[in-house]
Design an enzyme around this catalytic site. Structure first.
Site, PDB file in Angstrom:
ATOM      1  N   ARG A  58      66.974  -7.502 -74.350  1.00  0.00           N
ATOM      2  CA  ARG A  58      66.303  -8.123 -75.504  1.00  0.00           C
ATOM      3  C   ARG A  58      67.318  -8.743 -76.452  1.00  0.00           C
ATOM      4  O   ARG A  58      67.100  -9.831 -76.978  1.00  0.00           O
ATOM      5  CB  ARG A  58      65.417  -7.103 -76.240  1.00  0.00           C
ATOM      6  CG  ARG A  58      64.919  -7.608 -77.596  1.00  0.00           C
ATOM      7  CD  ARG A  58      63.680  -6.901 -78.125  1.00  0.00           C
ATOM      8  NE  ARG A  58      63.715  -5.462 -78.004  1.00  0.00           N
ATOM      9  CZ  ARG A  58      64.475  -4.637 -78.741  1.00  0.00           C
ATOM     10  NH1 ARG A  58      65.273  -5.122 -79.668  1.00  0.00           N
ATOM     11  NH2 ARG A  58      64.431  -3.345 -78.539  1.00  0.00           N
TER      12      ARG A  58
ATOM     13  N   TYR B  54      52.153 -30.422 -86.305  1.00  0.00           N
ATOM     14  CA  TYR B  54      51.555 -29.864 -85.086  1.00  0.00           C
ATOM     15  C   TYR B  54      50.538 -28.790 -85.475  1.00  0.00           C
ATOM     16  O   TYR B  54      50.857 -27.909 -86.276  1.00  0.00           O
ATOM     17  CB  TYR B  54      52.667 -29.277 -84.201  1.00  0.00           C
ATOM     18  CG  TYR B  54      52.150 -28.466 -83.049  1.00  0.00           C
ATOM     19  CD1 TYR B  54      51.465 -29.081 -82.005  1.00  0.00           C
ATOM     20  CD2 TYR B  54      52.332 -27.089 -82.998  1.00  0.00           C
ATOM     21  CE1 TYR B  54      50.976 -28.333 -80.946  1.00  0.00           C
ATOM     22  CE2 TYR B  54      51.845 -26.339 -81.938  1.00  0.00           C
ATOM     23  CZ  TYR B  54      51.160 -26.968 -80.921  1.00  0.00           C
ATOM     24  OH  TYR B  54      50.676 -26.226 -79.872  1.00  0.00           O
TER      25      TYR B  54
ATOM     26  N   ASP C   3      61.382 -30.722 -85.894  1.00  0.00           N
ATOM     27  CA  ASP C   3      60.753 -30.423 -84.600  1.00  0.00           C
ATOM     28  C   ASP C   3      61.037 -31.632 -83.704  1.00  0.00           C
ATOM     29  O   ASP C   3      60.458 -32.706 -83.889  1.00  0.00           O
ATOM     30  CB  ASP C   3      59.250 -30.193 -84.798  1.00  0.00           C
ATOM     31  CG  ASP C   3      58.535 -29.809 -83.496  1.00  0.00           C
ATOM     32  OD1 ASP C   3      59.061 -30.121 -82.406  1.00  0.00           O
ATOM     33  OD2 ASP C   3      57.436 -29.217 -83.578  1.00  0.00           O
TER      34      ASP C   3
ATOM     35  N   LYS D 196      57.682 -28.416 -73.001  1.00  0.00           N
ATOM     36  CA  LYS D 196      57.332 -29.824 -72.816  1.00  0.00           C
ATOM     37  C   LYS D 196      58.402 -30.538 -71.979  1.00  0.00           C
ATOM     38  O   LYS D 196      58.556 -30.231 -70.812  1.00  0.00           O
ATOM     39  CB  LYS D 196      57.096 -30.465 -74.184  1.00  0.00           C
ATOM     40  CG  LYS D 196      56.223 -29.628 -75.140  1.00  0.00           C
ATOM     41  CD  LYS D 196      54.785 -29.456 -74.649  1.00  0.00           C
ATOM     42  CE  LYS D 196      53.977 -28.435 -75.447  1.00  0.00           C
ATOM     43  NZ  LYS D 196      53.979 -28.560 -76.887  1.00  0.00           N
TER      44      LYS D 196
END
Ligand SMILES: *Cc1c(COP(=O)(O)O)cnc(C)c1O
Length: 379
Positions: free
Chosen positions: A54, A106, A178, A203
């Site tokens: 982690r 977004y 972004d 994406k």
């Protein structure tokens, strides 16, 4: 300086992203390490720097190193999705802090702010950041972050990153961009003055609609980014080893995929701009687009996304989407296959998107096939 001394160009860096021949086997592509824990030496130290998966692991470190290199940043933190990356940024602020974000941010980020972070005491203002005056008026003495998305989703509005960075810097406020839609293949926010870059690696970076991921890249590894890193390691919204491997693989072909996405989108936009029944084409590559001049300055090409508005409102927009054969009716973007989506009906209650709008993610098919498909769907 001779050309061979010059730092490698973007395409070269991308083609080699995360590649180091394995020291044990010589394998050209790194293995996927599934280990969740790493051995301590007899003296109690961690000779390889890893303790527990982690907090850090080899596959994630390779992805983060590649992302930092491609964005021109000092460090990066990878997350399990773009939204998990956004969550880490907002969690790294404090109750009472204020965020300025674009009016057409977004929709997932808008929902996070309105439904989750308002309750936690974060204040925010949505403003038209393409207008420098409006951006300035939205800033308060408590503003601790300016968030911008350019080109924006789904209206492809273009914001001048350098101008906004100057405004933010003069007030000591970090600017986050972004950069999911442009990717560093087309736009480098840190070179334009931004402090943080966010990606949904789901994406274009993943590039094949088969992996969910997100990342924050930072100009400076110290300061605000340290809090984001701590939240990543303790919060644990991290990508698994195979997800890291897939995104890193996607990065290697990013420049050439983006070149084809951009060429195809420009061809499709040109066709649609003259098509009967289409009332608007939102694509920054068209000279008539209000953000065209800024996009020319800050992007090396105009991207693979566009949206259109059609006559006949939501009903006809849905009917056009219903007739496509090559395009796939689905959300998301950045894969090899072209996608079409009636955006308003998936964005939920806070949507500001016109009912007549269809969003197109232009893939890697032959552009003539895409144009023929849209032509028959619009008839
Ligand atoms: C998809 C997207 C996100 C969210 O990323 P996920 O990986 O879906 O969580 C954020 N910003 C933009 C611009 C996006 O397109």
């Amino acid at each position: 300086m001779s050309d061979s001394d010059r730092a490698p160009r973007f395409e070269t860096l991308a083609a080699h992203a995360g590649l180091h021949p394995d020291p044990v086997t010589g394998a050209a592509v790194p293995p996927i390490h599934l280990a969740t824990t790493f051995e301590r030496a007899a003296d109690g130290s961690y000779p390889h720097g890893y303790i527990y998966a982690r907090t850090g692991n080899p596959g994630r470190a390779a992805l983060e190193g590649a992302l930092a290199t491609l964005e021109g940043g000092a460090a990066a933190a990878a997350f399990g999705s773009g939204q998990a990356a956004a969550l880490a940024v907002f969690q790294s602020l404090s109750p009472g802090d204020h965020v300025v974000a674009p009016a057409d941010v977004y929709h997932g980020v808008r929902t996070l702010l309105r439904d989750q972070f308002e309750r936690w005491g974060l204040a925010f203002t949505f403003a038209d950041l393409t207008d420098a005056g409006a951006a300035e008026r939205a800033i308060t003495p408590r503003t601790r972050l300016i968030w911008v998305e350019t080109p924006s989703n789904p209206l492809l509005r273009v914001t001048d990153i350098a101008a906004l960075a100057a405004l933010a810097r003069a007030r000591g406020i970090p600017l986050l961009v972004d950069n999911t839609w442009a990717t560093p293949a087309l736009q480098r926010p840190i070179a334009l003055g931004a402090d943080l870059v966010l990606h949904s690696t789901t994406k274009y970076m993943g590039g094949h609609s088969d992996v969910l991921g997100g990342a924050i890249v930072a100009r400076d590894a110290a300061g605000f980014f340290e809090r984001i890193r701590t939240f990543q390691q303790t919060g644990g919204a991290v990508p698994g080893p195979f997800d890291c491997w897939l995104v890193t693989r996607g990065l290697r072909s990013l420049p050439s995929r983006m070149r084809t996405h951009c060429e195809n989108a420009a061809r499709v936009a040109e066709f649609l701009a003259g098509r009967k029944g289409v009332t608007a084409v939102h694509f920054p590559g068209l000279p008539s687009h209000p953000g065209h001049a800024i996009a020319r300055r800050q992007m090396s090409a105009f991207g693979g996304m566009l949206s259109i508005e059609v006559t006949g409102g939501a009903e006809r927009a849905l009917a056009v989407a219903g007739r496509v054969k090559v395009f796939l009716r689905a959300t998301s973007l950045g894969g090899t296959e072209s996608l079409i989506e009636h955006r308003r009906s998936v964005e939920g209650q806070y949507s500001t998107t016109p009912e007549s709008l269809l969003r197109l993610s232009i893939g890697l098919e032959h552009p003539d096939d895409l144009i023929a498909d849209l032509d028959q769907a619009l008839t």
